[in-house]
Design an enzyme around this catalytic site. Structure first.
Site: not given
Length: 353
Positions: A33, A116, A134
DNA sequence: AATTCGGGGCG
DNA sequence: CGCCCAGAATT
């Protein structure tokens, strides 16, 4: 929840096979991520694979120096991501016994982890029903509900957060979030969305009004600032003279050829000579230009020329300059276009052997 | 709320 | 070239 059902049915048949989807280990999800922040999947794939070979566990990463971590990150950009990830895993080792916290609010306290990423880790690794909003999700929902607000505004994001909480799957929140990523990258793409392939087409307000091509709305970005630079290439005893950038600011802590920013009214060679003299207490002679690059960052545009330089006298080098052997160029993280030049010089050196 | 952080791929 | 991408931290 008809939206979640249709989306997950589509995901079960069309999900992408990605290196970080082999299991849901929180450390692996975390690394992927962070790498994926503002970075395309195709670019991340190789970086992620090399990263996991070198740093297979959270503990392995925690024990690594920042310089080596940056070397594995070089070329990916946004280098604070790497620094924050390193201090984050060290924090997890020290404060959480090596186990990544299992809920979004706690995860978000880690450095480099925002709303996020916290939602993504919590949902994918721990099956928590946390949204992960996102660019893909903003685009998809602005079209689904025909939102004409600027998606870069915080108010728009809050609105979409509410919509997601109302529509997301509580059984498979991680898959729900990842399905939105895949939909955003393969179907609900920025230009010319492929609505014929979309599992949510019947629910899409923008599709119904045929306005999918003008959504989402976002404010245009500022033009990058133009900066003219000159760098000196000094080779001696099969080594390059390099300096380290300051610990803060752009490309912090990364290495480059001694560089000066040029003003409107000064000569390239004189400024370069002065800089190298003052930094290194050396007499130099600036030769011909060997390379020239226009390197555009998101907010800056470097017009940088690389000049061959020669020593005339002396041998005192003041910190933080270093000699780097031409055969060990990959051992330090390079700043932007300097890496290209170093690579070319390294190849020339190898061929001369 | 606006700025600062990189770099690459694609039409 | 312009656009945007699995954003976060700082001011």
């Amino acid at each position: 929840m008809v939206l979640a059902t249709q989306l997950l049915d589509w995901y079960d048949k069309n999900s992408r096979d990605l290196p970080w989807r082999k299991d849901n280990d929180a450390y692996k999800v975390w690394v992927s991520e962070i790498m994926l922040q503002q970075t395309r999947v195709e670019v991340v794939k190789d970086y992620y694979t090399r990263w996991m070979e070198r740093f297979p566990t959270l503990e392995a990463l925690a024990q690594t120096s920042e310089q080596e971590v940056l070397t594995y990150w070089q070329g990916l950009g946004y280098y604070n991501r790497a620094r924050n990830l390193l201090s984050g895993v060290r924090e997890v080792c020290a404060e959480y016994g090596g186990k990544v916290p299992d809920n979004a609010p706690a995860i978000q306290k880690l450095p480099g982890v925002g709303e996020y990423t916290a939602g993504a880790i919590a949902s994918i690794a721990y099956n928590r029903p946390s949204p992960a909003i996102d660019g893909n999700v903003l685009r998809i929902f602005s079209r689904l509900f025909c939102l004409e607000e600027d998606i870069t505004k915080q108010a728009t994001k809050r609105k979409i957060d509410r919509l997601i909480r109302d529509h997301m799957s509580v059984e498979r929140p991680g898959d729900f979030n990842q399905a939105l990523m895949d939909l955003g990258s393969m179907v609900c793409i920025p230009q010319r969305p492929r609505c014929q392939l979309c599992p949510l087409a019947t629910l899409c307000e923008a599709q119904a009004r045929d306005v999918q091509d003008v959504l989402p709305v976002r404010t245009p970005k500022k033009a990058p600032l133009h900066i003219k630079l000159a760098a000196g290439i000094v080779i001696q005893s099969s080594s390059l003279l390099i300096t380290q950038r300051p610990a803060t600011g752009m490309l912090a802590g990364m290495w480059e050829f001694p560089t000066v920013e040029l003003a409107e009214d000064d000569s390239t060679s004189e400024r370069l000579k002065t800089r190298i003299k003052s930094d290194l207490q050396q007499e130099v002679c600036v030769g011909k230009r060997l390379f020239h690059y226009i390197h555009t960052f998101s907010h800056r545009k470097w017009d940088i020329s690389f000049y061959q330089c020669q020593w005339l006298a002396g041998n005192t080098i003041s910190f933080p300059a270093h000699w780097l052997g031409l055969s060990e160029l990959d051992t330090v993280p390079w700043a932007g276009p300097h890496r290209k030049v170093a690579t070319v010089l390294g190849e020339q050196f190898t061929q001369e052997l």
